[in-house]
Design a protein around this motif. Structure first.
Motif, short mmCIF file in Angstrom:
data_model
loop_
_atom_site.label_atom_id
_atom_site.label_comp_id
_atom_site.label_asym_id
_atom_site.label_seq_id
_atom_site.Cartn_x
_atom_site.Cartn_y
_atom_site.Cartn_z
N PRO A 1 0.65 -1.41 0.19
CA PRO A 1 -0.45 0.05 -0.30
C PRO A 1 0.49 1.39 -0.46
N LEU A 2 1.85 1.26 1.13
CA LEU A 2 2.64 1.97 0.68
C LEU A 2 3.33 2.53 -0.73
N PHE B 1 2.61 -2.75 -11.57
CA PHE B 1 1.49 -3.93 -12.19
C PHE B 1 1.12 -2.73 -12.43
N ALA B 2 0.37 -1.48 -11.69
CA ALA B 2 -0.75 -0.49 -12.17
C ALA B 2 0.11 0.63 -13.24
N MET C 1 -13.58 5.88 -5.88
CA MET C 1 -11.77 4.45 -5.09
C MET C 1 -13.36 3.91 -4.09
N VAL C 2 -14.45 4.20 -4.01
CA VAL C 2 -14.70 3.05 -3.16
C VAL C 2 -15.21 1.78 -3.68
N GLN C 3 -15.82 2.06 -5.93
CA GLN C 3 -16.02 1.24 -6.55
C GLN C 3 -15.58 0.35 -7.25
N GLY C 4 -13.80 0.79 -7.40
CA GLY C 4 -13.12 0.47 -7.38
C GLY C 4 -12.24 -0.38 -6.79
N SER D 1 -3.76 2.34 -8.47
CA SER D 1 -2.72 1.84 -7.86
C SER D 1 -3.36 1.63 -6.14
N ILE D 2 -3.56 1.97 -5.50
CA ILE D 2 -4.25 2.03 -4.67
C ILE D 2 -5.47 1.26 -4.11
N VAL D 3 -6.24 1.41 -4.62
CA VAL D 3 -7.41 0.14 -5.33
C VAL D 3 -7.02 -0.93 -4.98
#
Length: 458
Positions: free
Chosen positions: A67-68, A132-133, A238-241, A368-370
């Motif tokens: 995550p970082l 990856f992202a 962000m929530v959907q992903g 990247s985050i989701v």
């Protein structure tokens, strides 16, 4: 042609885009398969189980750092560009992999050996969080609009190739060497080979051109914080992903990572036999992944295609797991192949869907985050949670409930999303690049700061 790459995206561009994923998953598989040997080299104790737990603990450190890494590399990719970020991410995978192969053992330098091993895995975890992202975003942005699904699918092809190479390297090394030789120096060879692969990756990426999509946007954008944009302007995305990535990640790890262990625990099927069926399944996925991406470009839009795939996984997967619990070899092979074939759909179509979900302002940060929350944290914890669920419920069929729950989670995220598989990539919070350029008084940027009117932008 089915896999024609289109103008501006040659085979070298695709190879440079996916090779980081090959290296990432090569190292992932290699460490997992060599963990028992590494535990004796770096964590020698009187109890082999304690040594193994310590080795897997260091393995888990990489997941904690993801995550970082997603925040760091997402920000870099949205500010300094995709191509330079791709060079940095692969360098941070290649050098630590090489250093791991050269790392002195506990017998040579004592406690410093496991400390250095942990530091190496932390650096690799940071890199994995962005690789990856970043590669998917680059591949999708450099592809023609009608081939974004196919372009994004190549990244998961790279991941599977890396897994197979890592498994093969571990299998060959452990087969041709004695235990004594392996623990003395033989374990180093596949990691050194990974370092060589990393060198090739750096050569492929050092002169990688910038994504035209990002270059055009960068010339017209106002200074902003991509991370702030992701959480402020694109909270819904962000929530959907996050919902979709979490369900997708749990299903992925259940089917391709946890299943062999579950079969060994609840049936008379050996781990080796289950792993061979798992390898066969991954081999089957290789041609199916780009086909799924191509179908999402040409025939069925990505959201409905993925909804159908996850619904099918929920039904076919549940039935397959119940059948597999009987211990039938036929059930094991057919069940894994069926679930793997259906899983090829999200592996092929989901990369482009994630890229299309976010606007240019924060595309890489949001993705990247989701992705790393869903695939890295939720997915990575799934095997442990599945085992815990069997323990507290007292039933070996408990993973079926996890599978159904994960499918529902993924479908909730998909059903909420806006499908953008046939529309231009967005920027400036739901504004297309063409609209942004038009508002800036021109319609095409050849280079940064150089505006040439009269040419449409897609």
């Amino acid at each position: 042609m089915l896999f024609h790459l289109g103008q501006g995206q040659g085979s070298m561009t695709v190879a440079a885009g996916i090779i980081g994923n090959v290296l990432e998953w090569y190292d992932f598989a290699l460490y997992g398969f060599m963990a028992s040997i590494l535990s004796r080299v770096f964590f020698p104790t009187e109890d082999p189980l304690i040594s193994l737990i310590a080795a897997y603990g260091v393995f888990a450190v990489g997941f904690v750092m993801r995550p970082l890494g997603s925040v760091l590399f997402g920000w870099l990719g949205d500010t300094i560009g995709r191509s330079r970020t791709l060079v940095l991410s692969v360098a941070m995978m290649a050098l630590p992999t090489l250093l791991l192969g050269l790392l002195p053992s506990h017998a040579s330098i004592g406690i410093a050996a496991p400390v250095l091993l942990t530091a190496i895995r932390m650096i690799q975890g940071l890199s994995v969080g962005g690789e990856f992202a970043t590669s998917v975003t680059y591949l999708v942005e450099t592809a023609p609009s009608h081939r974004r699904g196919l372009a994004g699918s190549w990244a998961n092809m790279g991941s599977l190739i890396g897994m197979l190479l890592g498994s093969a390297a571990a299998a060959v090394t452990t087969s041709i060497m004695t235990q004594t030789v392996l623990e003395a120096w033989g374990w180093r060879l596949p990691f050194l080979l990974g370092g060589v692969l990393g060198g090739v990756a750096l050569l492929l990426r050092k002169d990688l051109p910038e994504s035209p999509q990002f270059a055009r946007y960068e010339a017209a954008r106002c200074p902003n914080s991509p991370i702030r944009e992701a959480f402020h302007c694109n909270r819904a995305q962000m929530v959907q992903g996050g919902l979709f990535a979490s369900g997708y990640g749990a299903v992925f790890y259940l089917v391709l990572v946890y299943l062999p262990t579950w079969l060994e625990e609840v049936t008379d099927i050996s781990l080796g036999t289950a792993m061979r069926a798992n390898t066969l399944t991954m081999t089957l996925l290789l041609p199916l992944i780009p086909i799924a991406g191509w179908v999402s470009d040409r025939w069925i839009r990505r959201s409905p295609l993925l909804l159908a795939a996850f619904l099918s996984l929920g039904i076919a997967g549940s039935l397959s797991l119940v059948w597999m619990r009987t211990g039938s070899l036929t059930a094991m092979i057919v069940g894994q192949l069926v679930m793997g074939a259906i899983l090829a759909v999200p592996l092929g179509a989901a990369p482009a869907l994630f890229t299309e979900l976010f606007p240019e302002d924060d595309r890489l940060s949001g993705y990247s985050i989701v992705f790393n929350v869903g695939l890295g944290i939720v997915g990575g914890l799934t095997p442990m949670l599945a085992s815990w669920l069997m323990l507290v419920t007292g039933t070996t069929i408990a993973p079926v409930g996890m599978l159904i729950g994960a499918v529902i989670l993924a479908m909730l995220g998909l059903g909420w999303m806006h499908d953008a598989s046939r529309t231009p990539l967005r920027t400036t919070c739901a504004v297309s690049v063409h609209q942004a350029m038009t508002r800036a008084g021109c319609t095409r940027y050849e280079d940064r700061g150089n505006c040439e009117a009269g040419h449409p932008v897609d």
